[in-house]
Scaffold this motif. Structure first.
Motif, PDB file in Angstrom:
ATOM      1  N   ASP A   1       0.813  -1.212   0.000  1.00  0.00           N
ATOM      2  CA  ASP A   1       0.000   0.000   0.000  1.00  0.00           C
ATOM      3  C   ASP A   1       0.847   1.263   0.000  1.00  0.00           C
ATOM      4  O   ASP A   1       0.351   2.367   0.190  1.00  0.00           O
ATOM      5  N   GLY A   2       2.177   1.099  -0.234  1.00  0.00           N
ATOM      6  CA  GLY A   2       3.076   2.239  -0.235  1.00  0.00           C
ATOM      7  C   GLY A   2       3.711   2.497   1.102  1.00  0.00           C
ATOM      8  O   GLY A   2       4.702   3.235   1.195  1.00  0.00           O
ATOM      9  N   HIS A   3       3.182   1.908   2.166  1.00  0.00           N
ATOM     10  CA  HIS A   3       3.732   2.074   3.511  1.00  0.00           C
ATOM     11  C   HIS A   3       4.055   0.741   4.155  1.00  0.00           C
ATOM     12  O   HIS A   3       4.819   0.682   5.108  1.00  0.00           O
ATOM     13  N   SER A   4       3.444  -0.322   3.671  1.00  0.00           N
ATOM     14  CA  SER A   4       3.667  -1.647   4.256  1.00  0.00           C
ATOM     15  C   SER A   4       3.507  -2.693   3.164  1.00  0.00           C
ATOM     16  O   SER A   4       2.989  -2.407   2.078  1.00  0.00           O
ATOM     17  N   MET A   5       3.961  -3.883   3.471  1.00  0.00           N
ATOM     18  CA  MET A   5       3.884  -4.990   2.525  1.00  0.00           C
ATOM     19  C   MET A   5       3.316  -6.233   3.214  1.00  0.00           C
ATOM     20  O   MET A   5       3.516  -6.423   4.415  1.00  0.00           O
ATOM     21  N   ILE A   6       2.628  -7.039   2.407  1.00  0.00           N
ATOM     22  CA  ILE A   6       2.202  -8.361   2.865  1.00  0.00           C
ATOM     23  C   ILE A   6       3.019  -9.387   2.088  1.00  0.00           C
ATOM     24  O   ILE A   6       3.016  -9.392   0.850  1.00  0.00           O
TER      25      ILE A   6
ATOM     26  N   THR B   1      10.147  -3.343  -4.499  1.00  0.00           N
ATOM     27  CA  THR B   1       9.966  -1.896  -4.407  1.00  0.00           C
ATOM     28  C   THR B   1       8.649  -1.589  -3.700  1.00  0.00           C
ATOM     29  O   THR B   1       7.608  -2.154  -4.019  1.00  0.00           O
ATOM     30  N   CYS B   2       8.679  -0.745  -2.727  1.00  0.00           N
ATOM     31  CA  CYS B   2       7.501  -0.442  -1.911  1.00  0.00           C
ATOM     32  C   CYS B   2       6.657   0.638  -2.579  1.00  0.00           C
ATOM     33  O   CYS B   2       6.577   1.775  -2.112  1.00  0.00           O
ATOM     34  N   ASP B   3       6.040   0.271  -3.703  1.00  0.00           N
ATOM     35  CA  ASP B   3       5.110   1.162  -4.393  1.00  0.00           C
ATOM     36  C   ASP B   3       3.683   0.674  -4.171  1.00  0.00           C
ATOM     37  O   ASP B   3       3.422  -0.532  -4.224  1.00  0.00           O
TER      38      ASP B   3
END
Length: 908
Positions: free
Chosen positions: A148-153, A224-226
């Motif tokens: 979500d741009g701030h966290s990853m699953i 990449t945290c996009d």
């Protein structure tokens, strides 16, 4: 042999003589042996593999030229010791092989030298054969499921080897791209394989079990945290396989975490041969569920699979490729079978596993979702290599695909699809099995007997002693049937067969799970033919010259609720003998049958279910014997109870009676007859009361009772009894609320030592009551010797003298304004006594309830006085208020259970 130097040589011999000796050996020093070795020390067994155990022990303290050791093994509890080695073992460690996985063993060791075996060592502690625990292998294939741009699953695949124990925890490390320092993401470790974390670029994962932390996985690719904003769904994950066969398999997966801009409508499954990029879509039409059977595979070929979710925006991202799977069935694979049990009618799915290991479990699923709801009669039974899924209550909703898999095996699994059409056939077969038909040798028939009797009968192929049956004439059930287990005959004798009996006759039989029914139509010409022998005769009973029944047994209910069996006999002589029977046991009545008039009666005392049953009457002499029978059960019994309820309801007393017992307050309703089988209900307000420890419902043949045990404030209110018969209902009500009949109950009786003065407890200071209601003042009285009780009104008017043990009460029915005043209760024995005042205030209906303020004298203690004098009124007693001229010597009327206290007369 003493310790010295010796040389040795050898000679050989045959039938012709002895050879020349060999060259002698060099000098050999002999040693003196002291005896066998001492027993070895402590034996320790540790896990090695799933079929072997490592044994270690301490050497004997006195080896005495030790040669080696023998190791014995024994299954725990068997005491059957066997040797694990067949020649002496020189070391103090030994691996015992060929053991049974999961079995528990004990071990012991013996040392040996030239003189023999030592004593046995102590036995080792019991040890169950299992593979030694190791740490799990590394997880692998870390994938991104959503950002979500701030966290990853994240998602990863669990280790291929668990190390012999369940993987309980996972640890995740992260680092930024271009750095070498790894940092822990979670402390403490997480327990789920899906993880939501902050924006990072690389991850690695560890698995942990009881043995410790396993190696790290290969780090993920750069992530990449996009934020994901595409309209199509994200990737599915956790692809698994079951039912792998030579040309097909079933693939299952989990729903994507990211669904896109629209709901997911289906899935496409793609596969490719291992090592190629030629992906083939297995289903052109998207599957609506999260499983798919893929067919057309090549036997022995290895494939990888992936899944794409679909929504209105299009086809989404592909999942990570699955682990390779080879299209080849497990050797010995069996398929699920489906049958209807021939005895129970249950629908049964059965499976036999070709493999089973320690910890293996059978997992049953419907449409590939594990079955966890067993409330509808679904039962799973597993034993050894067999497992069954049983439908105890099958219904039309049970169609679908049922699969079973066996854990801790090489993927043993199978499935069976029950179509709607097949289910309909199985349900019909199940119904037939559960509702079998009893075969009949002959259908319902009739036979004309003497004296207007008609015999109806049928014969079954076989019946048991538990058979039950019903006989109907024109839809009206009749009682009195009988059966013979030996012949299978069931019959009914109709005592009076007349023109009124034209119609249809039916017999219904139930025996175990089997049923049968047979009908006979006697209408028109057929009925006339059956009636013909009776209609041609001038008399109804011309068929016998011996004693017989001119009127058969019947049950009569008198207006006084008496229940009597009545019959009439004829053609008697002096020697004729009459007998009564119940359930084949003779009854000797109090009054002998009146054979002079021919009318014989048997009163049934206290009619209830205890007195129900089959009654018979016989009349006999040297000319013959006749018998009449009636079965007082079923409808006959119910009709009698209904009649008794009708008579008892009409006889209800005008008012309920309140009585204090040793444990509480009892309401009594007097009637002509009471038995618990009557339809009688007690109510507290609108609440129906049931028998319990708090509410005791019962009665005697003359009244119904309801006792409130240890009453409290909430037990106040209106109480009602309702007796119902088929035509009417009868109700009586008693008001025990604050504005009706008032009561008090002192629940805690105080114990006093012998020779104590009497004490009064439980009376109120003030009572306010509406005109025309019933006043009841009740209290407890304690004292030894037993005290005498007296009541005064307004300090002068003598009311009544009472004597009823621990309780004393004064009841005035229909109070009027004249009953207002101060009432004094006096208790006294030879050691003294007490007096207590109560103010009674009566008001008219519609008036405001007065706030009565007592102007009472305090409780008075009366000193001892002999002889005891009952207080006398200062004026003449009311004409009918009490027994005439009471005196200390006059015997007091002890109030029995349920009897009201005497009440003063009404003044006009």
């Amino acid at each position: 042999m003493s310790s010295s130097l010796h040389s040795f040589r050898v000679l050989s011999a045959n039938i012709y003589g002895t050879s020349a000796p060999s060259e002698p050996t060099g000098p050999i020093q002999t040693q003196e042996l002291k005896g066998v070795p001492s027993a070895p020390g402590q034996v320790i067994a540790t896990r090695e593999t799933d079929t072997s155990v490592l044994i270690q022990w301490a050497p004997p303290k006195e080896p005495n030229n030790l040669i080696g050791y023998y190791i014995d093994q024994c299954v725990q509890g068997s005491k059957n010791w066997t040797s694990a080695n067949h020649k002496p073992h020189k070391n103090t460690k030994f691996v015992v092989s060929g053991l049974t996985t999961g079995e528990t063993y004990m071990f012991r060791v013996q040392a040996i030298n030239e003189l023999g075996l030592s004593d046995e060592s102590q036995e080792s502690a019991p040890l169950t054969v299992k593979a030694a625990l190791t740490t799990p292998s590394a997880p692998y294939n870390i994938a991104l499921l959503y950002c979500d741009g701030h966290s990853m699953i994240l998602n990863w695949k669990k280790p291929l080897r668990s190390g012999g124990a369940k993987i309980k925890e996972y640890y995740v490390d992260k680092r930024r791209r271009g750095t070498t320092m790894w940092r822990e993401v979670h402390i403490p470790p997480i327990t789920e394989r899906n993880l939501t974390e902050g924006a990072v670029y690389q991850f690695q994962v560890y698995g942990a079990n009881l043995a410790g932390l396993g190696p790290a996985s290969k780090h993920s690719e750069d992530l990449t945290c996009d934020a994901w904003t595409m309209p199509e769904p994200g990737p599915a994950y956790d692809l698994t396989f079951c039912e792998v066969r030579d040309n097909s398999l079933v693939v299952e997966w989990q729903k994507p975490v990211y669904t896109g801009s629209e709901p997911i409508t289906g899935y496409h499954v793609e596969y490719a041969k291992k090592g190629t990029a030629n992906w083939i879509t297995a289903n052109e039409k998207a599957a609506s569920h999260r499983f798919l059977k893929v067919t057309g595979l090549e036997v022995g070929t290895t494939y990888v699979f992936r899944v794409r979710a679909v929504n209105a925006a299009g086809v989404g991202m592909a999942s990570m490729a699955s682990d390779p799977v080879t299209a080849k069935a497990v050797a010995g694979s069996q398929e699920v079978s489906c049958v209807v049990d021939e005895k129970s009618g249950d629908i049964v799915l059965s499976f036999e596993s070709c493999q089973i290991n320690e910890g293996s479990k059978f997992i049953w699923k419907k449409d590939y979702k594990e079955i966890t709801d067993f409330s509808k009669g679904v039962v799973i039974k597993s034993e050894g290599i067999h497992s069954k899924l049983i439908f105890k209550n099958p219904d039309k909703e049970d169609f679908g695909t049922y699969s079973v898999s066996v854990t801790n095996t090489e993927g043993v699994s199978s499935s069976y699809t029950i179509s709607n059409e097949e289910l309909v056939k199985m349900l019909a077969l199940s119904y037939d099995i559960r509702h079998p038909v009893i075969p009949l040798k002959s259908e319902l028939a009739y036979k004309i007997l003497e004296r207007g009797r008609m015999r109806f009968w049928l014969q079954a192929e076989e019946i048991s002693s538990n058979v039950t049956y019903k006989f109907f004439a024109n839809n009206k059930e009749l009682s009195g049937m009988a059966h013979d287990v030996a012949t299978g005959i069931i019959e009914f004798i109709m005592d009076h067969f007349t023109e009124e009996n034209e119609g249809t006759y039916t017999c219904q039989i139930t025996d175990g799970g089997g049923k049968a029914q047979s009908s006979l139509v006697l209408i028109g010409n057929v009925f006339c033919k059956s009636l013909c022998p009776f209609s041609r005769l001038p008399l109804m009973f011309p068929f016998t010259t011996g004693p017989h029944f001119s009127e058969f047994l019947s049950l009569q209910i008198g207006d006084d609720c008496s229940v009597t069996l009545v019959c009439k006999v004829a053609n008697l002589k002096k020697e004729s003998v009459f007998h009564w029977f119940r359930e084949d046991t003779e009854i000797i009545p109090d009054v002998k049958p009146d054979l002079g008039s021919g009318v014989c009666k048997l009163p049934i005392k206290e009619f209830s279910l205890k007195t129900a049953g089959i009654y018979k009457a016989t009349i006999s002499d040297d000319r013959g014997k006749d018998m009449s029978q009636i079965n007082i059960s079923g409808k006959v019994f119910d009709d009698a109870i209904n009649k008794l309820s009708q008579l008892a309801g009409k006889s209800l007393a005008a008012e309920l009676v309140i009585n204090c017992t040793a444990t509480g307050i009892q309401l009594q309703c007097h009637m002509k007859y009471y038995t618990s089988e009557m339809n009688i209900t007690w109510y507290h307000g609108e609440t129906k009361l049931s028998h319990s420890d708090k509410i005791v419902i019962g009665g005697t043949p003359a009244m119904a009772t309801m006792e409130v045990v240890e009453p409290v404030e909430k037990d106040k209110g209106k109480y009602s009894i309702v007796i119902t018969d088929p035509e009417n209902s009868h109700k009586r009500t008693l008001d025990l609320s604050g504005d009706g009949q008032y009561f008090q109950y002192f629940s805690s009786l105080i114990s006093f030592p012998p020779e104590s003065i009497p004490v009064v407890g439980g009376l109120p200071d003030v009572v306010t009551i509406m005109e025309k209601k019933t006043l009841s003042l009740t209290c407890t009285v304690c004292g030894d010797p037993k005290p005498q009780v007296s009541w005064l009104k307004n300090g002068s008017e003598y009311v009544v003298s009472l004597d009823q043990g621990k309780f004393a009460s004064l009841t005035i029915k229909g109070v009027s304004m004249e009953d207002s005043g101060r009432y004094t209760m006096i208790v006294q024995n030879k050691y003294g006594g007490e007096s207590v005042d109560i103010v009674v205030s009566v008001y008219r209906h519609g008036e405001k309830i007065p706030e009565a303020k007592p102007t009472l004298t305090p409780k008075t203690i009366i000193p001892p006085k002999l002889p005891i004098e009952i207080p006398q009124p200062k004026t003449q007693p009311a004409p009918s208020a009490a027994p005439s001229t009471p005196s200390p010597a006059a015997p007091k009327a002890a109030l029995g259970r349920g009897v009201k206290s005497p009440t003063p007369s009404r003044r006009k």
